[in-house]
Design a protein around this motif. Structure first.
Motif, PDB file in Angstrom:
ATOM      1  N   LYS A  27       0.824  -1.211   0.000  1.00 38.52           N
ATOM      2  CA  LYS A  27       0.000   0.000   0.000  1.00 38.52           C
ATOM      3  C   LYS A  27       0.858   1.263   0.000  1.00 38.52           C
ATOM      4  CE  LYS A  27      -3.924   2.141   2.273  1.00 38.52           C
ATOM      5  NZ  LYS A  27      -4.890   2.060   3.348  1.00 38.52           N
ATOM      6  N   GLU A  28       1.991   1.223   0.720  1.00 38.31           N
ATOM      7  CA  GLU A  28       2.921   2.355   0.764  1.00 38.31           C
ATOM      8  C   GLU A  28       3.701   2.511  -0.529  1.00 38.31           C
ATOM      9  OE1 GLU A  28       5.501   1.662   4.082  1.00 38.31           O
ATOM     10  OE2 GLU A  28       3.848   1.655   5.520  1.00 38.31           O
ATOM     11  N   GLY A  29       3.637   1.515  -1.410  1.00 39.91           N
ATOM     12  CA  GLY A  29       4.368   1.563  -2.674  1.00 39.91           C
ATOM     13  C   GLY A  29       5.802   1.089  -2.567  1.00 39.91           C
ATOM     14  N   ARG A  30       6.139   0.462  -1.446  1.00 37.44           N
ATOM     15  CA  ARG A  30       7.511  -0.014  -1.242  1.00 37.44           C
ATOM     16  C   ARG A  30       7.749  -1.386  -1.847  1.00 37.44           C
ATOM     17  NH1 ARG A  30       9.101   1.005   4.778  1.00 37.44           N
ATOM     18  NH2 ARG A  30      11.165   0.623   3.933  1.00 37.44           N
ATOM     19  N   LEU A  31       6.678  -2.140  -2.119  1.00 38.70           N
ATOM     20  CA  LEU A  31       6.769  -3.419  -2.819  1.00 38.70           C
ATOM     21  C   LEU A  31       5.909  -3.345  -4.070  1.00 38.70           C
ATOM     22  CD1 LEU A  31       6.558  -6.077   0.045  1.00 38.70           C
ATOM     23  CD2 LEU A  31       8.552  -5.488  -1.328  1.00 38.70           C
ATOM     24  N   GLU A  32       6.474  -3.784  -5.187  1.00 41.99           N
ATOM     25  CA  GLU A  32       5.773  -3.745  -6.475  1.00 41.99           C
ATOM     26  C   GLU A  32       5.107  -5.096  -6.736  1.00 41.99           C
ATOM     27  OE1 GLU A  32       6.843  -2.841 -11.124  1.00 41.99           O
ATOM     28  OE2 GLU A  32       8.373  -2.598  -9.601  1.00 41.99           O
ATOM     29  N   THR A  33       3.849  -5.053  -7.117  1.00 36.71           N
ATOM     30  CA  THR A  33       3.106  -6.281  -7.369  1.00 36.71           C
ATOM     31  C   THR A  33       2.570  -6.306  -8.795  1.00 36.71           C
ATOM     32  OG1 THR A  33       0.976  -5.393  -6.664  1.00 36.71           O
ATOM     33  CG2 THR A  33       2.350  -6.396  -4.964  1.00 36.71           C
ATOM     34  N   ILE A  34       2.207  -7.511  -9.214  1.00 37.71           N
ATOM     35  CA  ILE A  34       1.474  -7.696 -10.458  1.00 37.71           C
ATOM     36  C   ILE A  34       0.274  -8.575 -10.143  1.00 37.71           C
ATOM     37  CG2 ILE A  34       3.483  -7.426 -11.963  1.00 37.71           C
ATOM     38  CD1 ILE A  34       3.397 -10.506 -12.324  1.00 37.71           C
ATOM     39  N   LYS A  35      -0.755  -8.428 -10.926  1.00 37.05           N
ATOM     40  CA  LYS A  35      -1.946  -9.254 -10.757  1.00 37.05           C
ATOM     41  C   LYS A  35      -1.935 -10.283 -11.882  1.00 37.05           C
ATOM     42  CE  LYS A  35      -6.363  -9.253  -9.041  1.00 37.05           C
ATOM     43  NZ  LYS A  35      -7.238  -8.776  -8.099  1.00 37.05           N
ATOM     44  N   PHE A  36      -2.021 -11.547 -11.512  1.00 40.97           N
ATOM     45  CA  PHE A  36      -2.017 -12.642 -12.471  1.00 40.97           C
ATOM     46  C   PHE A  36      -3.265 -13.462 -12.190  1.00 40.97           C
ATOM     47  CE2 PHE A  36      -0.633 -16.789 -14.103  1.00 40.97           C
ATOM     48  CZ  PHE A  36      -0.226 -16.401 -15.371  1.00 40.97           C
ATOM     49  N   GLY A  37      -4.292 -13.234 -12.996  1.00 44.41           N
ATOM     50  CA  GLY A  37      -5.579 -13.860 -12.702  1.00 44.41           C
ATOM     51  C   GLY A  37      -6.115 -13.267 -11.422  1.00 44.41           C
ATOM     52  N   ARG A  38      -6.452 -14.110 -10.469  1.00 42.49           N
ATOM     53  CA  ARG A  38      -6.938 -13.637  -9.174  1.00 42.49           C
ATOM     54  C   ARG A  38      -5.823 -13.466  -8.154  1.00 42.49           C
ATOM     55  NH1 ARG A  38     -12.101 -16.916  -7.301  1.00 42.49           N
ATOM     56  NH2 ARG A  38     -11.671 -15.504  -5.579  1.00 42.49           N
ATOM     57  N   ARG A  39      -4.611 -13.880  -8.523  1.00 40.29           N
ATOM     58  CA  ARG A  39      -3.489 -13.817  -7.580  1.00 40.29           C
ATOM     59  C   ARG A  39      -2.741 -12.505  -7.685  1.00 40.29           C
ATOM     60  NH1 ARG A  39       0.398 -18.727  -7.540  1.00 40.29           N
ATOM     61  NH2 ARG A  39       0.786 -17.816  -5.521  1.00 40.29           N
ATOM     62  N   ARG A  40      -2.278 -12.005  -6.554  1.00 39.96           N
ATOM     63  CA  ARG A  40      -1.388 -10.853  -6.521  1.00 39.96           C
ATOM     64  C   ARG A  40      -0.007 -11.383  -6.157  1.00 39.96           C
ATOM     65  NH1 ARG A  40      -1.847  -5.886  -7.383  1.00 39.96           N
ATOM     66  NH2 ARG A  40      -4.109  -5.952  -7.191  1.00 39.96           N
ATOM     67  N   LEU A  41       0.973 -11.105  -7.004  1.00 42.94           N
ATOM     68  CA  LEU A  41       2.334 -11.589  -6.797  1.00 42.94           C
ATOM     69  C   LEU A  41       3.285 -10.413  -6.660  1.00 42.94           C
ATOM     70  CD1 LEU A  41       2.269 -14.331  -9.566  1.00 42.94           C
ATOM     71  CD2 LEU A  41       2.040 -14.694  -7.112  1.00 42.94           C
ATOM     72  N   ILE A  42       4.298 -10.587  -5.847  1.00 43.76           N
ATOM     73  CA  ILE A  42       5.288  -9.539  -5.603  1.00 43.76           C
ATOM     74  C   ILE A  42       6.517  -9.816  -6.454  1.00 43.76           C
ATOM     75  CG2 ILE A  42       6.786  -8.481  -3.871  1.00 43.76           C
ATOM     76  CD1 ILE A  42       4.707  -9.269  -1.794  1.00 43.76           C
ATOM     77  N   LYS A  43       7.025  -8.773  -7.109  1.00 43.99           N
ATOM     78  CA  LYS A  43       8.248  -8.914  -7.903  1.00 43.99           C
ATOM     79  C   LYS A  43       9.434  -9.050  -6.949  1.00 43.99           C
ATOM     80  CE  LYS A  43       6.681  -6.392 -11.932  1.00 43.99           C
ATOM     81  NZ  LYS A  43       6.996  -5.294 -12.861  1.00 43.99           N
ATOM     82  N   THR A  44      10.246 -10.071  -7.180  1.00 41.64           N
ATOM     83  CA  THR A  44      11.375 -10.324  -6.283  1.00 41.64           C
ATOM     84  C   THR A  44      12.387  -9.181  -6.308  1.00 41.64           C
ATOM     85  OG1 THR A  44      12.412 -11.684  -7.998  1.00 41.64           O
ATOM     86  CG2 THR A  44      11.183 -12.835  -6.288  1.00 41.64           C
ATOM     87  N   GLU A  45      12.511  -8.495  -7.433  1.00 34.54           N
ATOM     88  CA  GLU A  45      13.455  -7.376  -7.490  1.00 34.54           C
ATOM     89  C   GLU A  45      13.017  -6.241  -6.568  1.00 34.54           C
ATOM     90  OE1 GLU A  45      12.423  -4.565 -11.229  1.00 34.54           O
ATOM     91  OE2 GLU A  45      13.181  -6.541 -11.749  1.00 34.54           O
ATOM     92  N   SER A  46      11.710  -6.078  -6.354  1.00 30.27           N
ATOM     93  CA  SER A  46      11.259  -5.029  -5.432  1.00 30.27           C
ATOM     94  C   SER A  46      11.572  -5.417  -3.986  1.00 30.27           C
ATOM     95  CB  SER A  46       9.769  -4.725  -5.618  1.00 30.27           C
ATOM     96  OG  SER A  46       8.952  -5.745  -5.113  1.00 30.27           O
TER      97      SER A  46
END
Length: 54
Positions: A27-46
């Motif tokens: 929510k703070e924008g410190r971790l970047e996510t992507i939505k894949f179908g119904r799942r929310r995944l976090i980019k490991t580089e973030s």
């Protein structure tokens, strides 16, 4: 091959945090996510950027 994304639960375990804390970082924008179908995944580089910035 290293994973490009990780689940919320996996990120919480990797960071030693609870799921609520991980969602707060998203929510703070410190971790970047992507939505894949119904799942929310976090980019490991973030996750790496978060750790390096601390």
């Amino acid at each position: 091959m290293e994973p490009v994304t990780i689940s919320i639960t996996g990120a919480a375990k990797a960071l030693g945090l609870g799921r609520t804390s991980v969602y707060a970082l998203i929510k703070e924008g410190r971790l970047e996510t992507i939505k894949f179908g119904r799942r929310r995944l976090i980019k490991t580089e973030s996750i790496r950027r978060l750790i390096d910035s601390e």
